[in-house]
Design a protein around this motif. Structure first.
Motif, mmCIF file in Angstrom:
data_model
loop_
_atom_site.group_PDB
_atom_site.id
_atom_site.type_symbol
_atom_site.label_atom_id
_atom_site.label_comp_id
_atom_site.label_asym_id
_atom_site.label_seq_id
_atom_site.Cartn_x
_atom_site.Cartn_y
_atom_site.Cartn_z
ATOM 1 N N PHE B 146 0.828 -1.199 0.000
ATOM 2 C CA PHE B 146 0.000 0.000 0.000
ATOM 3 C C PHE B 146 0.865 1.253 0.000
ATOM 4 O O PHE B 146 2.007 1.250 0.447
ATOM 5 C CB PHE B 146 -0.985 -0.017 1.169
ATOM 6 N N VAL B 147 0.271 2.314 -0.548
ATOM 7 C CA VAL B 147 0.957 3.596 -0.676
ATOM 8 C C VAL B 147 0.542 4.483 0.494
ATOM 9 O O VAL B 147 -0.644 4.593 0.788
ATOM 10 C CB VAL B 147 0.536 4.290 -1.991
ATOM 11 N N VAL B 148 1.517 5.083 1.176
ATOM 12 C CA VAL B 148 1.213 6.037 2.239
ATOM 13 C C VAL B 148 1.715 7.407 1.790
ATOM 14 O O VAL B 148 2.861 7.542 1.362
ATOM 15 C CB VAL B 148 1.920 5.641 3.558
ATOM 16 N N LEU B 149 0.853 8.415 1.869
ATOM 17 C CA LEU B 149 1.295 9.763 1.538
ATOM 18 C C LEU B 149 0.469 10.788 2.302
ATOM 19 O O LEU B 149 -0.677 10.514 2.586
ATOM 20 C CB LEU B 149 1.259 10.029 0.024
ATOM 21 N N ASP B 150 1.062 11.854 2.714
ATOM 22 C CA ASP B 150 2.414 12.325 2.580
ATOM 23 C C ASP B 150 3.272 11.789 3.735
ATOM 24 O O ASP B 150 2.791 11.697 4.857
ATOM 25 C CB ASP B 150 2.371 13.860 2.566
ATOM 26 N N ALA B 180 -5.531 -2.755 -9.732
ATOM 27 C CA ALA B 180 -6.635 -2.441 -10.646
ATOM 28 C C ALA B 180 -7.613 -1.406 -10.064
ATOM 29 O O ALA B 180 -7.949 -0.428 -10.715
ATOM 30 C CB ALA B 180 -7.375 -3.719 -11.015
ATOM 31 N N HIS B 181 -8.061 -1.640 -8.847
ATOM 32 C CA HIS B 181 -9.022 -0.714 -8.228
ATOM 33 C C HIS B 181 -8.553 -0.326 -6.833
ATOM 34 O O HIS B 181 -9.081 -0.843 -5.841
ATOM 35 C CB HIS B 181 -10.418 -1.354 -8.139
ATOM 36 N N PRO B 182 -7.583 0.558 -6.747
ATOM 37 C CA PRO B 182 -7.026 0.890 -5.425
ATOM 38 C C PRO B 182 -8.107 1.435 -4.484
ATOM 39 O O PRO B 182 -8.948 2.233 -4.892
ATOM 40 C CB PRO B 182 -5.995 1.983 -5.748
ATOM 41 N N ARG B 183 -8.062 0.955 -3.231
ATOM 42 C CA ARG B 183 -8.978 1.446 -2.189
ATOM 43 C C ARG B 183 -8.255 2.537 -1.412
ATOM 44 O O ARG B 183 -7.125 2.332 -0.955
ATOM 45 C CB ARG B 183 -9.350 0.299 -1.249
ATOM 46 N N VAL B 184 -8.900 3.670 -1.240
ATOM 47 C CA VAL B 184 -8.265 4.817 -0.586
ATOM 48 C C VAL B 184 -8.875 5.032 0.797
ATOM 49 O O VAL B 184 -10.094 5.066 0.940
ATOM 50 C CB VAL B 184 -8.455 6.092 -1.431
ATOM 51 N N VAL B 232 -4.229 2.714 -0.471
ATOM 52 C CA VAL B 232 -3.691 4.072 -0.382
ATOM 53 C C VAL B 232 -4.093 4.657 0.970
ATOM 54 O O VAL B 232 -5.274 4.641 1.328
ATOM 55 C CB VAL B 232 -4.236 4.974 -1.511
ATOM 56 N N VAL B 233 -3.111 5.121 1.735
ATOM 57 C CA VAL B 233 -3.364 5.729 3.040
ATOM 58 C C VAL B 233 -3.052 7.215 2.933
ATOM 59 O O VAL B 233 -1.915 7.600 2.675
ATOM 60 C CB VAL B 233 -2.483 5.083 4.133
ATOM 61 N N VAL B 234 -4.068 8.043 3.110
ATOM 62 C CA VAL B 234 -3.897 9.495 2.999
ATOM 63 C C VAL B 234 -3.699 10.086 4.388
ATOM 64 O O VAL B 234 -4.512 9.857 5.292
ATOM 65 C CB VAL B 234 -5.131 10.136 2.327
ATOM 66 N N THR B 235 -2.598 10.827 4.564
ATOM 67 C CA THR B 235 -2.326 11.452 5.863
ATOM 68 C C THR B 235 -1.465 12.690 5.666
ATOM 69 O O THR B 235 -0.874 12.884 4.601
ATOM 70 C CB THR B 235 -1.663 10.433 6.832
#
Lengths: 353, 353
Positions: B146-150, B180-184, B232-235
């Motif tokens: 998973f992607v963590v940003l920022d 394919a369908h990233p969950r945010v 995707v983790v938004v922070t």
């Protein structure tokens, strides 16, 4: 310290844990056997159930073990404020009541965290000079254990809150965990002061002013958390809560992954068998249950939240930590420490003008 | 996408890593061998050193590998803005210059993170509609990455920043990581919307308005990080930076503790030997180096920061991710995605009034 007199009795919510009251009573028996109890234990919960359990654990004849009836139990899924309002006779509410009335100096529960925080915050007054209580958590590090606060009581912290948490955390590390000279760090996104947010920069100035009192080592970053750089990590309740839960999630994932890899082939399973002791020892060293759970700091009276899944060992350890805190006069030390910090800051501000 | 034309060449700072330029050139050779390179590779650094290394790795005759001289190197300890101002001929600065000039579509460096961020932010313009770039990081979870940003570019985020990061992270997960369908998810101190800070509540409203575009699943808490709940983790950059470094610190402590326990007795050592494959496989699965490093998102051009200690495998993987991102047109998709999100939000606001 209760409202009326210095008191070293411990009130225990016997009903709130996932493992039920038997495990709590077994924890009391274990703490007694280990010589960790110096004063009365007040067990709160369904009277008949607890009386049966005391007989089962051969504690019924001890004069220092008292029963307090409470007919209701707050479930883990209940909403904090609603639960304590709708269940005035809940074991958790009655347990805090014993501290409020001055009959006990400390309260211990493995029930609903939110309800415990709400109940304690509403019923117990904060220590003079403390604006809001903090929920602290004790974590295992490389060669030490460290206190992190706040981990969720106060998501929107001001600099005054963080300053108070530094003093509260320092005193808890010293009196309850027995760390002689706790090192206090302010959690930031880098060790250079200028890197932090405005809140960090301003809090840093306040902490520097009381550096002599609390052994403040400066801003720290995430890299410093588990490598024995500090004994107290000061942070706001949003960051602390995210951190606590993320680390727990990472640890759970790692255990799962390791288990999966170590049981993939018969050869690996044989190896894992030889390593059983080592793997269990690693798990034991990392188990936060051995360190008394999460204290709610800054209130008149010590309030300890043990993990919902606490077993008898965890309960006994929480009792030990509560007794140690009271033996070392954590409550009165906290009152003095907060007053001293405020006095120093007042003088430092007067000196500036 | 560079300033002038769609371009799929990759500029690589060959000098910045801890392991030196040989490892970088070896990484290029590996990526070539694996068929991961579709366009030109521009290697930036000391000309003689690089020419020697290309000969050594038998890459000197390939027309797609180009050398760009740069006489200086920015060290890891140098201060970001100062370093790029005082060393205009540094390999890192020249590498970003190739993207700025439109000669390359992506830049890759394992040098000083702060300098790379500063240089890219100053030299490359942000995508239309993006206020500030974000540094993202790709983490291993249970069954996904998973992607963590920022994680540090922007410690003081506003709701607009977080909204843009959600779009940028979604697009990166899709085009560069092939999800394919990233969950945010929006990182908070609880999954109930009301639990979060004002920033969280306001950002949640914005994200809900573009839910259809980015597959927004709502606020998440730390427990949801490593258990395959989101991609995707938004922070904000403060929380993300603390989290990134703390998790790295925890992981390092755990490895040390495990090593200590597993080598304590001859029996345990024998067991560990049988488990060698399993332990190494666990380490490999968790190694963030296999996922292309940390992208700086929201700028015109893809900028990838690989870990300072990257070996040839990590370099090759970063090249693979950069090439994948360009093959899937991450740059133009990002421009469209940001525009679409802003249009939806504009309509949603107009509908409200």
């Amino acid at each position: 310290m209760g409202n009326s007199r210095e008191n070293k009795a411990i009130a225990i919510d016997a009903m709130g844990g996932d493992k039920g009251p038997n495990e709590v009573v077994a924890g009391v028996a274990m703490a007694l056997k280990n010589g960790w109890i110096q004063d009365e234990i007040h067990l709160v919960g369904r009277e008949e159930t607890l009386a049966d359990l005391l007989r089962e654990h051969e504690l019924q004849t001890l004069p220092g073990i008292l029963l307090h009836p409470a007919s209701e139990v707050i479930e883990m899924s209940e909403k904090p404020v609603q639960s304590i309002r709708s269940k005035p006779d809940a074991s958790l509410v009655r347990t805090i009541g014993l501290v409020k009335d001055g009959r006990c100096g400390a309260a211990l529960s493995c029930g609903n965290t939110g309800s415990l925080m709400a109940c304690a915050t509403i019923k117990l007054r904060p220590v003079e000079g403390v604006s809001k209580p903090a929920l602290a958590s004790v974590w295992p590090g490389a060669g030490n254990h460290f206190v992190v606060l706040d981990v969720g009581a106060n998501p929107l912290c001001k600099k005054e809150n963080l300053l108070q948490y530094a003093v509260l955390g320092y005193q808890y590390a010293k009196d309850a965990l027995g760390i002689a000279h706790p090192r206090v760090g302010l959690l930031s996104n880098g060790t250079e002061v200028t890197k932090g947010t405005g809140l960090i920069v301003e809090t840093h100035d306040l902490l520097q002013a009381i550096q002599g009192q609390i052994h403040y080592v400066g801003p720290i970053e995430g890299f410093d958390l588990f490598n024995n750089t500090v004994d107290v990590v000061v942070t706001d309740g949003f960051t602390g809560n995210v951190l606590l839960k993320s680390c727990e999630s990472l640890w759970k994932m790692l255990k799962g992954l390791l288990k999966e890899e170590l049981t993939k082939t018969p050869l690996r399973m044989a190896g894992a068998l030889l390593l059983k002791g080592g793997l269990e020892e690693t798990k034991r060293r990392l188990d936060p249950n051995n360190h008394g759970g999460a204290p709610l700091l800054g209130l008149r009276g010590t309030v300890l939240k043990a993990h919902g899944s606490s077993d008898r060992v965890a309960i006994a350890n929480a009792i030990r930590v509560a007794a140690t805190a009271m033996e070392h006069n954590l409550a009165s030390h906290t009152v003095t420490a907060i007053a001293t910090a405020n006095e120093t800051l007042g003088q430092s501000l007067a000196g500036e003008s």
